[in-house]
Motif scaffolding. Structure first.
Motif, PDB file in Angstrom:
ATOM      1  N   UNK A 146       0.852  -1.190   0.000  1.00  0.00           N
ATOM      2  CA  UNK A 146       0.000   0.000   0.000  1.00  0.00           C
ATOM      3  C   UNK A 146       0.886   1.237   0.000  1.00  0.00           C
ATOM      4  N   UNK A 147       0.490   2.198  -0.774  1.00  0.00           N
ATOM      5  CA  UNK A 147       1.263   3.435  -0.843  1.00  0.00           C
ATOM      6  C   UNK A 147       0.931   4.386   0.315  1.00  0.00           C
ATOM      7  N   UNK A 148      -0.254   4.247   0.870  1.00  0.00           N
ATOM      8  CA  UNK A 148      -0.692   5.127   1.965  1.00  0.00           C
ATOM      9  C   UNK A 148      -0.753   4.300   3.249  1.00  0.00           C
ATOM     10  N   UNK A 149       0.058   4.598   4.249  1.00  0.00           N
ATOM     11  CA  UNK A 149       0.036   3.833   5.521  1.00  0.00           C
ATOM     12  C   UNK A 149      -1.112   4.310   6.420  1.00  0.00           C
ATOM     13  N   UNK A 150      -2.261   3.720   6.242  1.00  0.00           N
ATOM     14  CA  UNK A 150      -3.458   4.214   6.929  1.00  0.00           C
ATOM     15  C   UNK A 150      -3.316   4.085   8.448  1.00  0.00           C
ATOM     16  N   UNK A 151      -2.932   2.919   8.919  1.00  0.00           N
ATOM     17  CA  UNK A 151      -2.862   2.698  10.365  1.00  0.00           C
ATOM     18  C   UNK A 151      -1.719   3.486  11.003  1.00  0.00           C
ATOM     19  N   UNK A 152      -0.661   3.688  10.274  1.00  0.00           N
ATOM     20  CA  UNK A 152       0.427   4.528  10.799  1.00  0.00           C
ATOM     21  C   UNK A 152      -0.017   5.977  10.936  1.00  0.00           C
ATOM     22  N   UNK A 153      -0.788   6.460   9.972  1.00  0.00           N
ATOM     23  CA  UNK A 153      -1.301   7.831  10.054  1.00  0.00           C
ATOM     24  C   UNK A 153      -2.283   7.983  11.214  1.00  0.00           C
TER      25      UNK A 153
END
Length: 459
Positions: free
Chosen positions: A272-279
């Motif tokens: 994934x290019x967008x780290x949702x859980x990290x954000x």
């Protein structure tokens, strides 16, 4: 201005807090959006560098570094460090709010105990309350940025009407290296003593009440000064800041989507290019740190900081109204609406049953198959908490009377037995018979168990 959303959450309903998520003023988005954008940009830059710039050998080194950072970044106790810090900051914030000097109690005491409707009495009351408000202005000017911008110099306080020119001279004449917010309160105490000598304060009890309220007001001003002077230790603030910043610095590398270490993990690996859980993790932890930064000093210019200027204006206006316009200005005494009615009346549709206790309407249901067990009726004796000396004496006297009656009946039976004629016994003279009966009765009385118990009870 302080953001209030109390009306929005007056009733709990489905999605009640969801409406609050889209507000901007006083929100976490307004506090955190700069840091959030910086984190996203740095993460994107490192991701592009890994995917497009590095060679295969360099990518392999970066992958090992990412796995190492992701493994050991979890050792930082973020929840414990941030939770304890924000808890301490919130307790400090609430303590500063409760320590804000409000003149309400003091103005009630001044209005009710400093008498006189003439110009002298009015001047005394207004001057007393002006001194109290002047003290709060001086202390807030030294701790609040908003008040400092409003009263940049002491002359601005004179221009605003909180202090006269002569009082300013006396304030500047007294040299002290420390804050002189307490001087107007000393003027208050001396002026109250002078009013007592003049008879404006009727007795020493009223003067003592004035001094007690003045000391409470002064203690709150002193607490505000000490809250501003002694803060949460700087080392703990530094530890929290370093912990949060270092954790997310490691996350910039450790949370990158790199190639799996083993070929078998390709089936479950997602790139994934967008780290949702990290954000989301950054939003929660960094937002928690921003909350501590916001409430550690509520005398700044943030959206949720205390409105000190409005509080100053409110205090001076209300205190002057209480001691001047409302002094001995009472409405006419009239019979109220409930002079005859015993209580308020409501429409029948809105009437609710009065609460009489949780067990008021309780009913005990018995099983139909089982017979109801008889409930033993025990006599409840009243408990007397007073000394029972007279009661014990009465019971002893009553028991002695019963004992005497019982002994008398035994004596009569013995007398009737002796009076019966017998062939083997020679009848005695009447005087000797009476003496014999008295001796027998006395012996029976001594041999009875009631008499033995009374002897044991007596000391």
């Amino acid at each position: 201005m302080t953001v209030s959303y109390t009306l929005k959450v007056a009733n709990a309903k489905f999605g009640g807090f969801s409406k609050l998520l889209f507000r901007w003023k006083g929100s976490i988005y307004k506090l955190l959006y700069r840091e959030f954008l910086v984190f996203c940009l740095l993460y994107s830059f490192i991701s592009i560098l890994y995917r497009c710039v590095l060679t295969d050998q360099q990518q392999e080194v970066f992958e090992r570094l990412a796995r190492h950072c992701n493994k050991f970044a979890k050792l930082i106790p973020m929840s414990f460090v941030l939770g304890f810090y924000v808890t301490q900051a919130f307790q400090r914030w609430w303590g500063q709010y409760t320590s804000f000097p409000l003149p309400d109690n003091l103005m009630m005491v001044v209005s009710g105990n400093v008498h006189g409707t003439d110009e002298r009495g009015r001047l005394l009351r207004r001057t007393l309350m002006r001194y109290a408000n002047l003290s709060s202005v001086l202390i807030l000017r030294s701790i609040s940025t908003r008040v400092r911008k409003r009263f940049q110099t002491v002359e601005d306080i004179v221009e605003a009407g909180f202090m006269t020119t002569d009082e300013l001279k006396k304030l500047n004449h007294l040299y002290s290296d420390f804050n002189k917010y307490w001087m107007p309160l000393a003027w208050f105490a001396n002026l109250a003593s002078q009013a007592r000598k003049e008879g404006r304060v009727k007795d020493d009890i009223a003067l003592r009440l004035l001094m007690d309220e003045l000391n409470n007001y002064r203690s709150k001003c002193s607490m505000l000064f000490h809250y501003d002077w002694i803060s949460i230790p700087l080392v703990y603030t530094q530890v929290v800041t370093v912990a949060v910043y270092s954790f997310f610095t490691f996350c910039l590398i450790g949370r990158q989507f790199v190639k799996p270490e083993k070929p078998d993990e390709d089936k479950i690996h997602l790139d994934l290019y967008v780290p949702i859980f990290t954000l989301l993790e950054f939003f929660f932890y960094a937002g928690w740190l921003k909350v501590g930064e916001l409430i550690i000093n509520p005398f700044g210019e943030d959206d949720d900081d205390f409105e000190t200027n409005q509080l100053i204006d409110r205090n001076i206006q209300v205190s002057m109204l209480a001691v001047d316009d409302m002094h001995q200005n009472l409405p006419l005494l009239e019979k109220d609406k409930y002079w005859v009615d015993k209580g308020p009346s409501y429409p029948s549709a809105t009437m609710k049953p009065v609460f009489m206790g949780s067990t008021h309407d309780m009913r005990i249901l018995e099983d139909e198959n089982e017979e109801p067990l008889p409930i033993p009726k025990t006599q409840m004796l009243a408990i007397n908490v007073w000394p029972t000396t007279h009661k014990v004496r009465r019971q002893k006297n009553k028991s002695l009377q019963q004992l005497c009656l019982c002994s008398r009946s035994r004596c009569e039976d013995e007398r009737s037995r002796l009076e019966q004629p017998s062939k083997a016994i020679i009848p005695l003279p009447p005087q000797q018979q009476n003496m014999t009966m008295q001796l027998v009765c006395h012996e029976k009385l001594l041999e009875s168990p009631e008499t033995a118990e009374q002897k044991n009870e007596e000391p």
